[in-house]
Design a protein around this motif. Sequence first.
Motif, mmCIF file in Angstrom:
data_model
loop_
_atom_site.group_PDB
_atom_site.id
_atom_site.type_symbol
_atom_site.label_atom_id
_atom_site.label_comp_id
_atom_site.label_asym_id
_atom_site.label_seq_id
_atom_site.Cartn_x
_atom_site.Cartn_y
_atom_site.Cartn_z
ATOM 1 N N GLU A 1 -24.156 41.943 11.188
ATOM 2 C CA GLU A 1 -25.444 41.769 10.501
ATOM 3 C C GLU A 1 -25.659 40.338 10.051
ATOM 4 O OE1 GLU A 1 -25.681 44.669 7.334
ATOM 5 O OE2 GLU A 1 -25.311 46.237 8.861
ATOM 6 N N ALA A 2 -24.558 39.684 9.684
ATOM 7 C CA ALA A 2 -24.658 38.284 9.254
ATOM 8 C C ALA A 2 -24.888 37.340 10.429
ATOM 9 C CB ALA A 2 -23.403 37.879 8.485
ATOM 10 N N GLY A 3 -24.965 37.917 11.638
ATOM 11 C CA GLY A 3 -25.303 37.099 12.794
ATOM 12 C C GLY A 3 -24.110 36.528 13.538
ATOM 13 N N LEU A 4 -22.936 36.958 13.157
ATOM 14 C CA LEU A 4 -21.743 36.448 13.836
ATOM 15 C C LEU A 4 -21.469 37.190 15.135
ATOM 16 C CD1 LEU A 4 -19.696 36.238 10.564
ATOM 17 C CD2 LEU A 4 -19.780 34.334 12.209
ATOM 18 N N LYS A 5 -20.936 36.462 16.098
ATOM 19 C CA LYS A 5 -20.311 37.136 17.232
ATOM 20 C C LYS A 5 -18.965 37.642 16.746
ATOM 21 C CE LYS A 5 -22.187 33.698 20.461
ATOM 22 N NZ LYS A 5 -23.318 34.442 21.052
ATOM 23 N N VAL A 6 -18.557 38.800 17.236
ATOM 24 C CA VAL A 6 -17.307 39.403 16.754
ATOM 25 C C VAL A 6 -16.428 39.825 17.925
ATOM 26 C CG1 VAL A 6 -16.299 41.349 15.475
ATOM 27 C CG2 VAL A 6 -18.387 40.240 14.620
ATOM 28 N N ILE A 7 -15.158 39.448 17.828
ATOM 29 C CA ILE A 7 -14.138 40.003 18.729
ATOM 30 C C ILE A 7 -13.137 40.720 17.855
ATOM 31 C CG2 ILE A 7 -12.344 39.479 20.427
ATOM 32 C CD1 ILE A 7 -13.968 37.022 21.239
ATOM 33 N N ASP A 8 -13.073 42.035 18.008
ATOM 34 C CA ASP A 8 -12.246 42.848 17.114
ATOM 35 C C ASP A 8 -10.935 43.225 17.792
ATOM 36 O OD1 ASP A 8 -11.695 44.475 14.760
ATOM 37 O OD2 ASP A 8 -11.893 46.162 16.156
ATOM 38 N N LEU A 9 -9.825 42.930 17.104
ATOM 39 C CA LEU A 9 -8.508 43.239 17.650
ATOM 40 C C LEU A 9 -7.896 44.503 17.037
ATOM 41 C CD1 LEU A 9 -8.812 39.901 17.673
ATOM 42 C CD2 LEU A 9 -6.465 40.050 18.495
ATOM 43 N N SER A 10 -8.652 45.206 16.201
ATOM 44 C CA SER A 10 -8.034 46.263 15.395
ATOM 45 C C SER A 10 -7.838 47.594 16.105
ATOM 46 C CB SER A 10 -8.908 46.529 14.170
ATOM 47 O OG SER A 10 -10.055 47.287 14.564
ATOM 48 N N GLY A 11 -8.610 47.848 17.125
ATOM 49 C CA GLY A 11 -8.562 49.163 17.754
ATOM 50 C C GLY A 11 -9.652 50.108 17.287
ATOM 51 N N ASP A 12 -10.392 49.723 16.252
ATOM 52 C CA ASP A 12 -11.368 50.652 15.676
ATOM 53 C C ASP A 12 -12.563 50.934 16.582
ATOM 54 O OD1 ASP A 12 -9.898 51.087 13.440
ATOM 55 O OD2 ASP A 12 -11.098 49.837 12.104
ATOM 56 N N PHE A 13 -12.798 50.060 17.553
ATOM 57 C CA PHE A 13 -14.013 50.217 18.365
ATOM 58 C C PHE A 13 -13.711 50.434 19.845
ATOM 59 C CE2 PHE A 13 -15.014 47.803 14.582
ATOM 60 C CZ PHE A 13 -16.130 48.479 14.095
ATOM 61 N N ARG A 14 -12.495 50.878 20.144
ATOM 62 C CA ARG A 14 -12.140 51.031 21.553
ATOM 63 C C ARG A 14 -12.548 52.381 22.124
ATOM 64 N NH1 ARG A 14 -6.172 49.111 20.342
ATOM 65 N NH2 ARG A 14 -6.589 46.942 19.808
ATOM 66 N N LEU A 15 -12.512 53.412 21.304
ATOM 67 C CA LEU A 15 -12.821 54.762 21.799
ATOM 68 C C LEU A 15 -14.309 55.026 21.622
ATOM 69 C CD1 LEU A 15 -9.737 56.664 20.356
ATOM 70 C CD2 LEU A 15 -10.034 55.606 22.603
ATOM 71 N N LYS A 16 -14.935 55.491 22.672
ATOM 72 C CA LYS A 16 -16.380 55.701 22.618
ATOM 73 C C LYS A 16 -16.732 56.964 21.847
ATOM 74 C CE LYS A 16 -17.500 52.016 24.743
ATOM 75 N NZ LYS A 16 -18.041 50.954 23.875
ATOM 76 N N ASP A 17 -15.804 57.890 21.760
ATOM 77 C CA ASP A 17 -16.070 59.186 21.121
ATOM 78 C C ASP A 17 -15.418 59.202 19.732
ATOM 79 O OD1 ASP A 17 -16.012 61.810 20.245
ATOM 80 O OD2 ASP A 17 -15.704 62.629 22.261
ATOM 81 N N GLY A 18 -16.256 59.202 18.703
ATOM 82 C CA GLY A 18 -15.749 59.133 17.330
ATOM 83 C C GLY A 18 -14.812 60.272 16.970
ATOM 84 N N THR A 19 -15.027 61.428 17.553
ATOM 85 C CA THR A 19 -14.152 62.558 17.190
ATOM 86 C C THR A 19 -12.750 62.341 17.756
ATOM 87 O OG1 THR A 19 -14.835 63.832 19.119
ATOM 88 C CG2 THR A 19 -16.066 64.193 17.087
ATOM 89 N N VAL A 20 -12.692 61.759 18.945
ATOM 90 C CA VAL A 20 -11.373 61.432 19.505
ATOM 91 C C VAL A 20 -10.694 60.379 18.631
ATOM 92 C CG1 VAL A 20 -10.151 60.496 21.510
ATOM 93 C CG2 VAL A 20 -12.097 62.042 21.840
ATOM 94 N N TYR A 21 -11.474 59.396 18.201
ATOM 95 C CA TYR A 21 -10.927 58.380 17.294
ATOM 96 C C TYR A 21 -10.311 59.022 16.068
ATOM 97 C CZ TYR A 21 -10.673 54.492 13.981
ATOM 98 O OH TYR A 21 -10.236 53.583 13.057
#
Lengths: 349, 349, 349, 349
Positions: free
Chosen positions: C93-113
């Motif tokens: 939201e602050a306008g930054l480009k983001v590269i996330d290394l945490s693993g939180d956004f790798r699975l497309k299905d939230g229930t699987v996450y």
Amino acid sequence: MNNKLKVAIVGSTGYGGVELIRFFQNHPQVEITSVISSSSSGESIADGFPHLTDVILRPLDGVDPAEIASRADLVFTATPSGVSAKLVPSLLEAGLKVIDLSGDFRLKDGTVYEEWYKHPAPSASLLEQAVYGMAEVYGDEVKGKNFISNPGCYPTATLLGLIPAVEAGWNDSTSIIIDAKSGVSGAGRGTSLTNHYAEMNENFKAYKLNKHQHIPEIEQVLGNITGTPVTVTFTTQLVPMTRGIMSTMYANLIGEHSDREIVDLYRKYYENRPFVRVREPGIWPSTKEVYGSNYCDIGFAADPRTGRLTIISVIDNLVKGASGQAIQNMNLMMGWEENLGLNMTPVYP
Amino acid sequence: MNNKLKVAIVGSTGYGGVELIRFFQNHPQVEITSVISSSSSGESIADGFPHLTDVILRPLDGVDPAEIASRADLVFTATPSGVSAKLVPSLLEAGLKVIDLSGDFRLKDGTVYEEWYKHPAPSASLLEQAVYGMAEVYGDEVKGKNFISNPGCYPTATLLGLIPAVEAGWNDSTSIIIDAKSGVSGAGRGTSLTNHYAEMNENFKAYKLNKHQHIPEIEQVLGNITGTPVTVTFTTQLVPMTRGIMSTMYANLIGEHSDREIVDLYRKYYENRPFVRVREPGIWPSTKEVYGSNYCDIGFAADPRTGRLTIISVIDNLVKGASGQAIQNMNLMMGWEENLGLNMTPVYP
Amino acid sequence: MNNKLKVAIVGSTGYGGVELIRFFQNHPQVEITSVISSSSSGESIADGFPHLTDVILRPLDGVDPAEIASRADLVFTATPSGVSAKLVPSLLEAGLKVIDLSGDFRLKDGTVYEEWYKHPAPSASLLEQAVYGMAEVYGDEVKGKNFISNPGCYPTATLLGLIPAVEAGWNDSTSIIIDAKSGVSGAGRGTSLTNHYAEMNENFKAYKLNKHQHIPEIEQVLGNITGTPVTVTFTTQLVPMTRGIMSTMYANLIGEHSDREIVDLYRKYYENRPFVRVREPGIWPSTKEVYGSNYCDIGFAADPRTGRLTIISVIDNLVKGASGQAIQNMNLMMGWEENLGLNMTPVYP
Amino acid sequence: MNNKLKVAIVGSTGYGGVELIRFFQNHPQVEITSVISSSSSGESIADGFPHLTDVILRPLDGVDPAEIASRADLVFTATPSGVSAKLVPSLLEAGLKVIDLSGDFRLKDGTVYEEWYKHPAPSASLLEQAVYGMAEVYGDEVKGKNFISNPGCYPTATLLGLIPAVEAGWNDSTSIIIDAKSGVSGAGRGTSLTNHYAEMNENFKAYKLNKHQHIPEIEQVLGNITGTPVTVTFTTQLVPMTRGIMSTMYANLIGEHSDREIVDLYRKYYENRPFVRVREPGIWPSTKEVYGSNYCDIGFAADPRTGRLTIISVIDNLVKGASGQAIQNMNLMMGWEENLGLNMTPVYP
């Protein structure tokens, strides 16, 4: 079985404790009747140390002197420094023989203890009563006693390496420099960044330069031998390995002495001592050559160019530097052969 | 690309050689035009070093000075001692600039060389011509020269640690004791029982006490600085790790100097030197803090109890102790920034 | 200098963070303008990581999206899983480009996450928006995007090893078994008994069998490629070393294929991909051959006796398995050469 | 003392040999009367293995069957494969009991031996005569025999892990995949680039995929148990540690079986077997938990998602995988308790 000595181990969930258990498994005169942990009472020791599965079946007991005395004749206190100072008096009062591995009873002068250990010292009478159990030097004093203070790991390697030359007057005791190296297990099982695998692997690290609490212990013994106060330079360093101490010691030679003469002096001093092995001139022991065993191996380099003697002494810090030496003291207390249950060849490679 | 310096590496299939290749991959002014191996000419270097797959495509060349001169402007000789003594004259005659990593040209006195290295010495004129390339000390002499003798690994860590205090007259140079420890890569890629994994793992091992060929190199430099001959006690020891040297040095202090004053002295001495980092009082560097980099990090402990100063100095033996320092010398020879292509943060953890 | 991309690193005091710093020191188009730590704001990063002395001078900043946006164009979030899920929305939201290394956004299905990670999943729209940045497979989708989810370490080694054979239909995707091994740094810098040096040294240890959170990540990608759900057997094991992952993979071959054909298939698939190196038949990469570098090296053994294909894939878990791949993604996002600033030869030995 | 069994060790200067010496030091019924080395006859074993200083005083003997028979009742042949094939016949003819550790007599079919070992096979009658000494499976056949072929290190860990499930019909024997890892000592004391410390440290390395000579040994035993030929996929890998094997095994489950049921099956199978310890469901042994001891520890993960069973089995390759198991066989041959002299707790940490 009924005639065996009954022993209890306080601090059995530390590295010193599990080494005691390992050696007692093959000691013909001893039965472990209680393994004690203040933090894990009631649990199986194999939960935290799966290598002991099927070895120790009795659950961990709590720390209760009366109960210990009801189960055991002799107790090893492999506790952190500061804890033994408080616990040992009640164990002795309960009639137990005590071998303390904590360091709390090694220094005879309580003010020196407080300066280096930063805890209140035990009572002067207890400090007086505790026999400093360096078997190869003070073994005769250990026999028949009921309270032994087991030497520190660095002092064991260092003093066994220095004493014969210092006592013979061949080493200038004002010139002693000790460069000591230890495997990581010496710091115990508590977790810290220093013993994090990724931080310590492929690393060699100095710490506590001239501040280590084993300094006054070394100086006390050397001072007793020379009859004058001795101060030493003492460096402690961590090696990326689990076990082993090498103490590399330097001093100016008094008189000219060849490696051969020095080897002979040491072999004479340690004659009939089963756990000290002196290498031939030009050969120095490495830590792996004593791994898992109660040996202390020693080698020399007298340098005519500089007039200095270098002494190399190695031990397994958890065995000769802790549990093995404690059992050796127990053997002497009980009037048994010094090496009973301790004749374990180093594990190699 | 055409304006780049063309370099060749003799001995490219040793550890020193592959480290040169690693650093040159990111050096903006240098192009490797020939990697040379007497034993594997014609083969791909990636056959023996698969980590170089896709990095060096040109097959290994043989050792032919005229051919090297046709391809390169400057040659690094990362050869065993004794080999460079014979090879370097022809390389210089062929008009090449030479940076020698072998040790054959470090000692100015051929008789001392022969005593310690057990080979015939190079000619006196070549020994005279070779500039001892310890950049932080003799960097001005390196500039513009065409034949540099790169310092040894132990001497680099040791001398960078000792020189400021010795030059300031704060250290008694008759009292110097050096307890040095090295990772196993220092002995090179040749196989032996000493570097067998199962023998060296979980092991700490002393070797060549007072006999190491780096002793006269250290003594030569210290003697030049003090103006009188210096002899040192020098212990070399192997650590179960691949890379890294720690040199722990002891000397009597002349005058009273606090850790703070000593830190300030060293920071002044190494001002504007990009590769020496001096730690704050009470903090000592560990070898991992320079792993893979060209840094030499130094810390101190002045002990009022004994009047001695302990100095801890660490390097990566293959970088600052060999290839990195060689590139630093090359930069100085060429009039470039000292740290060109060498600004690599240590690999941690 | 003014035209460089300004980057910030959240979680700079973890191993992923310091590796980003190491690589950025030689990246020609990037300037680190903020190193951020929620726990150590205001301190010098060199206090906790002395190897960074003189490298990063600016003190650690706190975690404040607006402030980050005022200093940087792009932010790497090298944070624990669960933390990024909460932080990343405000960074975007602050306008930054983001590269996330945490693993939180790798699975497309939230229930699987939620099933595997045991945290609440990020919003479905964010999961949708995040591009899974496996450059060699999905590089075209990364270009020009502003939010990348960096693949996990085990999935990187595993998927790069499996995908060409699975996509070609040569591997029976119902038969895939993955036996993965990792160095200890994969678990991060937090202390625990598992990464205690004395516990992990001379030890090989299995953990989380069939429960590791990287399983659904591997299955998601393989499922996308085959068009049907894939389940795999997945074993994770710790090796007594700091860095490196080897994934050893097994599957039934569909059709007969020689090692030669398989090598050719993979070389074709990874043509023009600078970081994947495919070994010749009968040669398998070891982890040290990629140490400290962004390479993934792969080898094969097709066994006519059993009809199975074994695939060996190695990476440095902190580089290609984390920070190096993140920089590779950044290069693609920015339209630069994929390997800019990443051309580092493995550190060997 | 006179009633003790007299044993000789051929190949006493290998790792298997020195481990036999270590265990015999505490075996109540055995006396070592000859340590034999073809290459070092007349020397002290402590010259090459200083850890044995003061332990073995008799110099090394040469290899002479008649002389061995004059000194010993039973001989261990810890020789390279190919050597035993030639030596053992004359030892048996001289009336000695023989326990062979070389591998030359494990395969019953000489043509299979020659295919995998690339040497000429021993005679069919000797292959027939040799009892395959896997005590927990074939212990009854060992009793009273005079010629035992000791199992290989990988087969020991693997077969003890597989047999109960295979015999119960719970594992599909056509689906077996074995991913095995070993410490470096498994390759012996000979020097090579593979076991060079600097090459193997911080490295994990696969070798001999599907080509290892232990494959037919495993297949022979599994084939005997199932009654049909079995082929397995078998990967061997080197871990940067000295001792320890982990065999990670995969197979399709036949029928549904929980971890609990599997643990119970194995505990029943190994009831009264002192050296196999079966972990509770969800717990897997690590190699350090058996270090230096004769234990084989086993754990499981049955995965309902994939229908596969993963089995983890660990041993010390030099003890249960070689010398310890050989002594266990000796105990059975002599009619003694299986664990006589072998009750050594693992060395931990």
